[in-house]
Design a protein around this motif. Structure first.
Motif, PDB file in Angstrom:
ATOM      1  N   GLN A  29      39.553  49.250  31.321  1.00 25.64           N
ATOM      2  CA  GLN A  29      39.931  48.611  29.923  1.00 25.64           C
ATOM      3  C   GLN A  29      41.042  47.571  29.864  1.00 25.64           C
ATOM      4  O   GLN A  29      41.227  47.003  28.919  1.00 25.64           O
ATOM      5  CB  GLN A  29      40.527  49.826  29.055  1.00 25.64           C
ATOM      6  CG  GLN A  29      39.591  50.990  28.931  1.00 25.64           C
ATOM      7  CD  GLN A  29      39.815  52.109  30.018  1.00 25.64           C
ATOM      8  OE1 GLN A  29      40.390  51.856  30.930  1.00 25.64           O
ATOM      9  NE2 GLN A  29      38.772  53.078  29.985  1.00 25.64           N
ATOM     10  N   SER A  30      41.448  47.139  31.027  1.00 25.83           N
ATOM     11  CA  SER A  30      42.376  45.962  31.188  1.00 25.83           C
ATOM     12  C   SER A  30      43.738  46.161  30.249  1.00 25.83           C
ATOM     13  O   SER A  30      44.021  45.409  29.552  1.00 25.83           O
ATOM     14  CB  SER A  30      41.789  44.817  31.071  1.00 25.83           C
ATOM     15  OG  SER A  30      40.874  44.404  31.884  1.00 25.83           O
ATOM     16  N   VAL A  31      44.287  47.500  30.301  1.00 18.05           N
ATOM     17  CA  VAL A  31      45.305  48.019  29.448  1.00 18.05           C
ATOM     18  C   VAL A  31      46.339  48.530  30.084  1.00 18.05           C
ATOM     19  O   VAL A  31      46.438  49.080  31.479  1.00 18.05           O
ATOM     20  CB  VAL A  31      44.949  48.901  28.610  1.00 18.05           C
ATOM     21  CG1 VAL A  31      46.286  49.481  27.618  1.00 18.05           C
ATOM     22  CG2 VAL A  31      43.969  48.520  27.527  1.00 18.05           C
TER      23      VAL A  31
ATOM     24  N   GLY B  34      43.608  38.236  29.614  1.00 20.55           N
ATOM     25  CA  GLY B  34      43.006  39.277  28.863  1.00 20.55           C
ATOM     26  C   GLY B  34      43.501  40.720  28.927  1.00 20.55           C
ATOM     27  O   GLY B  34      42.734  41.589  28.521  1.00 20.55           O
ATOM     28  N   ILE B  35      44.612  40.798  29.285  1.00 16.76           N
ATOM     29  CA  ILE B  35      45.049  42.222  29.733  1.00 16.76           C
ATOM     30  C   ILE B  35      45.970  42.621  28.738  1.00 16.76           C
ATOM     31  O   ILE B  35      46.931  41.796  28.250  1.00 16.76           O
ATOM     32  CB  ILE B  35      46.115  42.283  31.068  1.00 16.76           C
ATOM     33  CG1 ILE B  35      44.942  42.009  32.207  1.00 16.76           C
ATOM     34  CG2 ILE B  35      46.473  43.806  31.181  1.00 16.76           C
ATOM     35  CD1 ILE B  35      45.754  41.873  33.582  1.00 16.76           C
ATOM     36  N   THR B  36      45.828  43.687  27.823  1.00 17.60           N
ATOM     37  CA  THR B  36      46.466  43.945  26.880  1.00 17.60           C
ATOM     38  C   THR B  36      47.910  45.014  27.272  1.00 17.60           C
ATOM     39  O   THR B  36      47.610  45.816  28.084  1.00 17.60           O
ATOM     40  CB  THR B  36      45.668  44.972  25.961  1.00 17.60           C
ATOM     41  OG1 THR B  36      44.584  44.442  25.304  1.00 17.60           O
ATOM     42  CG2 THR B  36      46.890  45.272  24.452  1.00 17.60           C
ATOM     43  N   VAL B  37      48.953  44.555  27.028  1.00 17.71           N
ATOM     44  CA  VAL B  37      50.287  44.855  27.205  1.00 17.71           C
ATOM     45  C   VAL B  37      50.789  45.832  26.508  1.00 17.71           C
ATOM     46  O   VAL B  37      51.166  45.233  25.328  1.00 17.71           O
ATOM     47  CB  VAL B  37      51.305  44.013  27.906  1.00 17.71           C
ATOM     48  CG1 VAL B  37      52.619  44.576  28.435  1.00 17.71           C
ATOM     49  CG2 VAL B  37      50.693  43.225  28.931  1.00 17.71           C
TER      50      VAL B  37
ATOM     51  N   PRO C 204      35.804  39.896  28.681  1.00 15.60           N
ATOM     52  CA  PRO C 204      36.263  40.523  29.738  1.00 15.60           C
ATOM     53  C   PRO C 204      37.707  39.975  30.532  1.00 15.60           C
ATOM     54  O   PRO C 204      37.634  38.744  30.169  1.00 15.60           O
ATOM     55  CB  PRO C 204      34.977  40.578  30.646  1.00 15.60           C
ATOM     56  CG  PRO C 204      33.855  40.416  29.974  1.00 15.60           C
ATOM     57  CD  PRO C 204      34.504  39.438  28.578  1.00 15.60           C
ATOM     58  N   ALA C 205      38.418  40.831  30.759  1.00 15.29           N
ATOM     59  CA  ALA C 205      39.734  40.158  31.458  1.00 15.29           C
ATOM     60  C   ALA C 205      39.621  39.511  32.849  1.00 15.29           C
ATOM     61  O   ALA C 205      38.539  39.981  33.458  1.00 15.29           O
ATOM     62  CB  ALA C 205      40.791  41.345  31.318  1.00 15.29           C
ATOM     63  N   ALA C 206      40.288  38.673  33.052  1.00 16.32           N
ATOM     64  CA  ALA C 206      40.444  37.876  34.459  1.00 16.32           C
ATOM     65  C   ALA C 206      40.497  39.159  35.630  1.00 16.32           C
ATOM     66  O   ALA C 206      41.106  40.354  35.488  1.00 16.32           O
ATOM     67  CB  ALA C 206      41.339  37.032  34.589  1.00 16.32           C
ATOM     68  N   TYR C 207      39.875  38.979  36.762  1.00 20.17           N
ATOM     69  CA  TYR C 207      39.883  40.027  37.677  1.00 20.17           C
ATOM     70  C   TYR C 207      41.343  39.857  38.356  1.00 20.17           C
ATOM     71  O   TYR C 207      41.746  38.740  38.768  1.00 20.17           O
ATOM     72  CB  TYR C 207      38.886  39.779  38.952  1.00 20.17           C
ATOM     73  CG  TYR C 207      38.920  40.750  40.044  1.00 20.17           C
ATOM     74  CD1 TYR C 207      38.469  42.008  39.926  1.00 20.17           C
ATOM     75  CD2 TYR C 207      39.426  40.228  41.225  1.00 20.17           C
ATOM     76  CE1 TYR C 207      38.579  43.000  41.049  1.00 20.17           C
ATOM     77  CE2 TYR C 207      39.636  41.162  42.179  1.00 20.17           C
ATOM     78  CZ  TYR C 207      38.971  42.419  42.087  1.00 20.17           C
ATOM     79  OH  TYR C 207      39.163  43.408  43.249  1.00 20.17           O
ATOM     80  N   VAL C 208      41.867  41.036  38.506  1.00 23.07           N
ATOM     81  CA  VAL C 208      43.124  40.942  39.198  1.00 23.07           C
ATOM     82  C   VAL C 208      43.151  42.274  40.394  1.00 23.07           C
ATOM     83  O   VAL C 208      42.456  43.356  40.284  1.00 23.07           O
ATOM     84  CB  VAL C 208      44.211  41.300  38.317  1.00 23.07           C
ATOM     85  CG1 VAL C 208      44.530  40.337  37.008  1.00 23.07           C
ATOM     86  CG2 VAL C 208      44.048  42.565  37.731  1.00 23.07           C
TER      87      VAL C 208
END
Length: 351
Positions: free
Chosen positions: A271-273, A308-311, A342-346
Motif C-alpha cells: 500500500q506504500s504507507v 507516492g508514499i503516505t506517511v 503507484p508509488a515509486a519502487y523503494v
C-alpha cells in the motif's frame, strides 16, 4: 474594632466538627476566635498548637498527613484581604480550595498524592513543597518549602487539595534530589505508569534549567529510551488489536542504487504507507539542534510523499489516549492506496 476583634463570638465547641482540624488565624476570626484567644489555646499544655506561622492545629497530638497538607496550603495561600483586592467580589462558598488561592502542592509530596510508588510516604517527608507565584511575599517556614514560579500550571484536585501536574511536580522534586537512582526511578514511573509522556517531562526539566546536571542527563537518556520502547509497544498492540495487516517493522527506505530516504517505524509495501512515531523531546541549550531535527523530519516526510508514499505521523500521547482513532487513520490510508497512482519502487532494509 480592630482586626483581632471576633466577628461573631461563638462557643469553641463548634470547631470540634471541622475536618481537617487545622485553620488559619484568619479563618478562626471568621469563627469568632480572636488572635489573642488562639494564642492562648496554643500555649504549651493547651488544647491546640501552632502548626505554622498563622496556622493552628486544633488538637494537641501530632498532625496527620492530611493536616500537614492543608496547613501548608493555608500558610502559603494568599490572605483573604489580598484576594479581595485582586478578585471581584463574589460568593466563595462554591469556589474550590478558596483558602489556598495561588498555591498548590508540588515536589515529592505531589508525586505521593499521584500515587507514585517510588515517592516517599507523606508522613516521612521532612518538607512539603508548595508552588506559589514568584511575586508572593512569603518565606519558607517549618516543614513548608516554597517553590516559586512565573507561570503556574492548572492544578489537579486530589484528596481534597490542589496538586501540581505530574510533569511539574517531577521537575520540582528533581531540583532537590542528587541521587541518580532516585531521579531515574521517578522519571521511569512517570512514563511506565502512564502519568505523562517523556517530551512533557523533558520540557519541564529544561524550563527548570536542570538538564545541565549529569545525574539528570543520564536519567533523561534512560527516560527517552524507555519512552521510545513503550511507544513502539503501543504501536504493535494497535496493529494487533484493531485488525490491521502486519507491516514491516523498523525499516529503512532507500531508492534503488540511490540515496537513503530515512527510517520508519512501520511500513506496508503493497500500500506504500508508512507510520512514523514522533518521540522527539526538547533539550536545554539545544534549540538549534531541535529545529534542525524537525526540519530534517519534515524534509524526509515531504520526500517520501513526493515518491507516492503516505506517511502517518503519530505521537506517543495519541497512541496512549486515542488508539482507536489512530488505527482508523492508518486503516483509511491503507484503503486509499487503491485510489492513488503507484508509488515509486523503494528498497526496504532492516533498521
Amino acid at each position: 474594632m480592630n482586626h483581632d476583634t471576633p466577628l461573631s463570638p461563638l462557643p469553641l465547641q463548634h470547631l470540634a466538627d471541622i475536618q481537617p482540624r487545622v485553620l488559619s488565624t484568619a479563618q478562626l476570626r471568621e469563627h469568632g476566635v480572636s488572635a489573642t484567644d488562639a494564642g492562648t489555646h496554643c500555649r504549651p499544655g493547651g488544647p491546640w498548637q501552632q502548626l505554622l506561622p498563622g496556622v493552628c492545629l486544633l488538637h494537641p497530638g501530632p498532625p496527620t498527613s492530611e493536616e500537614r497538607l492543608h496547613g501548608a496550603l493555608l500558610y502559603a495561600g494568599r490572605p483573604p484581604a489580598q484576594r479581595a483586592r485582586t478578585v471581584p467580589a463574589q460568593p466563595t462558598s462554591g469556589e474550590p480550595h478558596a483558602p489556598y488561592a495561588d498555591a498548590m502542592i508540588t515536589g515529592l509530596a505531589a508525586l505521593a498524592l499521584h500515587r507514585f510508588s517510588s515517592a516517599p510516604p507523606l508522613l516521612s517527608l521532612d518538607r512539603i513543597d508548595i508552588l506559589v507565584p514568584r511575586t508572593r511575599r512569603l518565606r519558607s517556614a517549618g516543614f513548608v518549602r516554597l517553590v516559586r514560579g512565573c507561570a503556574l500550571p492548572t492544578p489537579q484536585h486530589l484528596t481534597g487539595v490542589p496538586v501540581a501536574p505530574v510533569e511539574r511536580a517531577l521537575a520540582d522534586a528533581v531540583a532537590q534530589l542528587t541521587e541518580a537512582g532516585v531521579v531515574r526511578r521517578l522519571l521511569s514511573e512517570a512514563v511506565r505508569g502512564g502519568h505523562c509522556e517523556p517530551p512533557a517531562v523533558v520540557r519541564e526539566l529544561a524550563n527548570a534549567r536542570l538538564l545541565t546536571l549529569p545525574h539528570v542527563v543520564d536519567a533523561v537518556d534512560s527516560l527517552l529510551a524507555e519512552g521510545r520502547a513503550i511507544a513502539e509497544d503501543r504501536l504493535y498492540r494497535l496493529v494487533a488489536e484493531h485488525g490491521l495487516p502486519d507491516p514491516l517493522w523498523n525499516v529503512d527506505l532507500r531508492l534503488p542504487g540511490g540515496p537513503h530516504l530515512g527510517g520508519v517505524d512501520a511500513y506496508w509495501p503493497q500500500q506504500s504507507v508508512a507510520v512514523e512515531l514522533d518521540t522527539r523531546a526538547p533539550r536545554q541549550g539545544a534549540r538549534q539542534d531541535d529545529d534542525a531535527l524537525w526540519s530534517e523530519c519534515a524534509r524526509k516526510r515531504e520526500h517520501l510523499e513526493r515518491l507516492g508514499i503516505t506517511v502517518v505521523h503519530i505521537t506517543p500521547r495519541k497512541l496512549r489516549d486515542t488508539a482507536e482513532q489512530q488505527a482508523a487513520v492508518v486503516r483509511t490510508a491503507l484503503m486509499a492506496s487503491t485510489d492513488r497512482d503507484p508509488a515509486a519502487y523503494v528498497v526496504v532494509l532492516p533498521r
